[in-house]
Design an enzyme around this catalytic site. Structure first.
Site, PDB file in Angstrom:
ATOM      1  N   LEU A 291       0.857  -1.177   0.000  1.00 53.69           N
ATOM      2  CA  LEU A 291       0.000   0.000   0.000  1.00 53.69           C
ATOM      3  C   LEU A 291       0.891   1.224   0.000  1.00 53.69           C
ATOM      4  O   LEU A 291       1.962   1.218   0.628  1.00 53.69           O
ATOM      5  CB  LEU A 291      -0.898   0.027   1.249  1.00 53.69           C
ATOM      6  CG  LEU A 291      -1.916  -1.106   1.411  1.00 53.69           C
ATOM      7  CD1 LEU A 291      -2.641  -0.961   2.752  1.00 53.69           C
ATOM      8  CD2 LEU A 291      -2.916  -1.116   0.268  1.00 53.69           C
ATOM      9  N   ASP A 292       0.495   2.274  -0.702  1.00 53.90           N
ATOM     10  CA  ASP A 292       1.265   3.507  -0.686  1.00 53.90           C
ATOM     11  C   ASP A 292       1.389   4.028   0.744  1.00 53.90           C
ATOM     12  O   ASP A 292       0.535   3.743   1.601  1.00 53.90           O
ATOM     13  CB  ASP A 292       0.591   4.581  -1.554  1.00 53.90           C
ATOM     14  CG  ASP A 292       0.559   4.189  -3.025  1.00 53.90           C
ATOM     15  OD1 ASP A 292       1.474   3.462  -3.459  1.00 53.90           O
ATOM     16  OD2 ASP A 292      -0.380   4.597  -3.724  1.00 53.90           O
ATOM     17  N   ARG A 293       2.420   4.807   0.976  1.00 49.62           N
ATOM     18  CA  ARG A 293       2.639   5.345   2.313  1.00 49.62           C
ATOM     19  C   ARG A 293       1.380   6.052   2.849  1.00 49.62           C
ATOM     20  O   ARG A 293       0.992   5.891   4.002  1.00 49.62           O
ATOM     21  CB  ARG A 293       3.808   6.335   2.288  1.00 49.62           C
ATOM     22  CG  ARG A 293       4.104   6.962   3.640  1.00 49.62           C
ATOM     23  CD  ARG A 293       5.082   8.118   3.500  1.00 49.62           C
ATOM     24  NE  ARG A 293       6.426   7.651   3.208  1.00 49.62           N
ATOM     25  CZ  ARG A 293       7.351   7.423   4.143  1.00 49.62           C
ATOM     26  NH1 ARG A 293       7.054   7.580   5.425  1.00 49.62           N
ATOM     27  NH2 ARG A 293       8.557   7.024   3.799  1.00 49.62           N
TER      28      ARG A 293
END
Length: 442
Positions: A291-293
């Site tokens: 997942l993106d930050r």
């Protein structure tokens, strides 16, 4: 020459320490391997044209669909390899197509035939000069072999996994190997046993855990892993012992971006707390997807290498269902209906998402439910911002009305992986962050 249907014609199985397993099924594979690459570029065939069209339309998904319609077991190894190489000159495309052929073997009804075919395709893949099997390839072969009822194929599957481990050790380098060895010497802990500590210090929610995998609720602002490990990303013993200088996260409003004392990744936190993680992915142990930050929500990690290979297979074959919730900006120019399909390519790659409007919170804000059918990087963010003209709130990278291309200073935006459904595991759900309420009120 068609594939042998009789697995009992195996004429040998050679296992020698760390050496790769090698066996032939009957005498056919010997002849096939000897003549496989004599006329690789001898024009294009109908099969090559079909491969080219399928790849252009859907890349690996297109090839998997094509494989089902063709019944690839009716083709020779030579047919498949020659047609694949005739369909494209791009190495990455050839690798993707080869992985798709092997992936289609996993989905065959006849599991023994699928295992036999997957092994023969791997043998052909090994003969290619400039492209070699990668972790995805070996994971697909392993998973396909372990489905068979034939013991010899199970042995081959285990050796294929050992090959993947050797590949990881080679690619990881000395420092990585020492790190893996050091973590293996620590007494392992269960994340569920320290769930309160993980939640209090980092806002990590432990949703589900077994001996082989772990599903967590990742907080916004936390990176899944760091490509380059630095001292600023390491955890000190004092931190793990609740050093008073560390700001405690409000578990009712968990948001890692509000606890910036150390830019620590999820991978580092789990390893420092002696949570066992698989070692096949040299970039990030245990990480099968990311997942993106700035995105929060459900993330599954592999705790051992066998499970890692299985999960890689499931993700490659699109057998994992992921649903997101997003708060988006609405405006007159938005292409937002009550529900719909988004097919906008993402960075030149085919992508498919389904969406529905769950609530119009105000004239300017709506909450969407988005289900991804492909797994492209930033897919939901781009589909909301460019496909629907409703950018995700706080996602400045894709919001043309803000600062296009700029990353959010808070390292968070209103996108949440709310549900995750993996084969053999019931649907896992993570509640949306409480801080979204503040965003709506503001």
């Amino acid at each position: 020459m068609r594939f042998s249907r009789n697995a009992a014609t195996m004429c040998g199985l050679l296992l020698s320490g760390k050496r790769c397993v090698s066996f032939v099924i009957g005498s056919k594979l010997v002849a096939q391997r000897a003549s496989l690459f004599t006329n690789l570029h001898a024009g294009t065939s109908d099969l090559a044209d079909s491969i080219c069209e399928a790849w252009t339309a859907g890349q690996t998904d297109g090839i998997l669909t094509l494989a089902k319609s063709l019944e690839i077991s009716q083709y020779t190894i030579s047919d498949l390899i020659e047609s694949t190489l005739a369909s494209t000159a791009v190495k990455g495309n050839v690798a993707g197509i080869m992985n798709s052929w092997i992936g289609s073997c996993y989905e065959m009804e006849d599991k023994d035939l699928g295992a036999e075919l997957a092994w023969q395709l791997l043998g052909a893949y090994d003969e290619l000069d400039e492209i070699k099997p990668d972790l995805v390839t070996l994971s697909l072969v392993y998973s396909t072999m372990m489905q068979s009822k034939i013991d010899e194929f199970h042995t081959v599957g285990k050796e294929t996994l050992e090959r993947a481990k050797r590949l990881a050790k080679k690619d990881g380098g000395t420092k990585w190997r020492k790190s893996v060895a050091a973590s293996s010497r620590k007494p392992a802990q269960q994340a569920l046993d320290i769930k309160d500590e993980l939640n209090d210090l980092y806002g990590i929610g432990v949703l589900r855990e077994s001996e082989s995998d772990l599903i967590i609720n990742k907080p916004s602002g936390m990176a899944c892993f760091h490509k380059h490990i630095t001292t600023s990303g390491k955890l000190k013993t004092s931190r793990r012992k609740r050093n008073k200088s560390v700001k405690k996260v409000d578990t009712k409003d968990a948001d890692f971006s509000e606890n910036p004392s150390v830019d620590t990744s999820l991978e580092t936190i789990l390893l420092n707390h002696a949570i066992p993680l698989s070692s096949l992915n040299v970039q990030a142990r245990g990480i099968v997807h990311r997942l993106d930050r700035g995105t929060s929500g459900c993330l599954i990690l592999a705790k051992n290498d066998e499970r890692h290979a299985e999960l890689v297979t499931q993700f490659f074959l699109r057998r994992v269902d992921k649903t997101y919730r997003a708060l988006v900006k609405t405006k007159a120019s938005s292409n937002l209906g009550d529900s719909g399909i988004i097919t906008l390519p993402v960075y030149g790659r085919p992508a498919l998402s389904l969406y529905e409007v769950e609530e119009h919170i105000s004239q300017d804000i709506a909450r969407l439910k988005v289900t991804t059918k492909t797994g492209r990087k930033h897919q939901v963010r781009i589909h909301c911002a460019k496909g629907l003209a409703t950018p995700i709130i706080l996602d400045e990278m894709y919001d043309d009305s803000a600062n296009p291309g700029k990353k959010s200073e808070a390292n968070r935006f209103c996108l949440h992986a709310s549900t995750l459904e993996v084969p053999s595991i019931q649907v896992t759900e993570a509640p949306v962050p409480k801080w979204w309420e503040k965003v709506i009120q503001e």
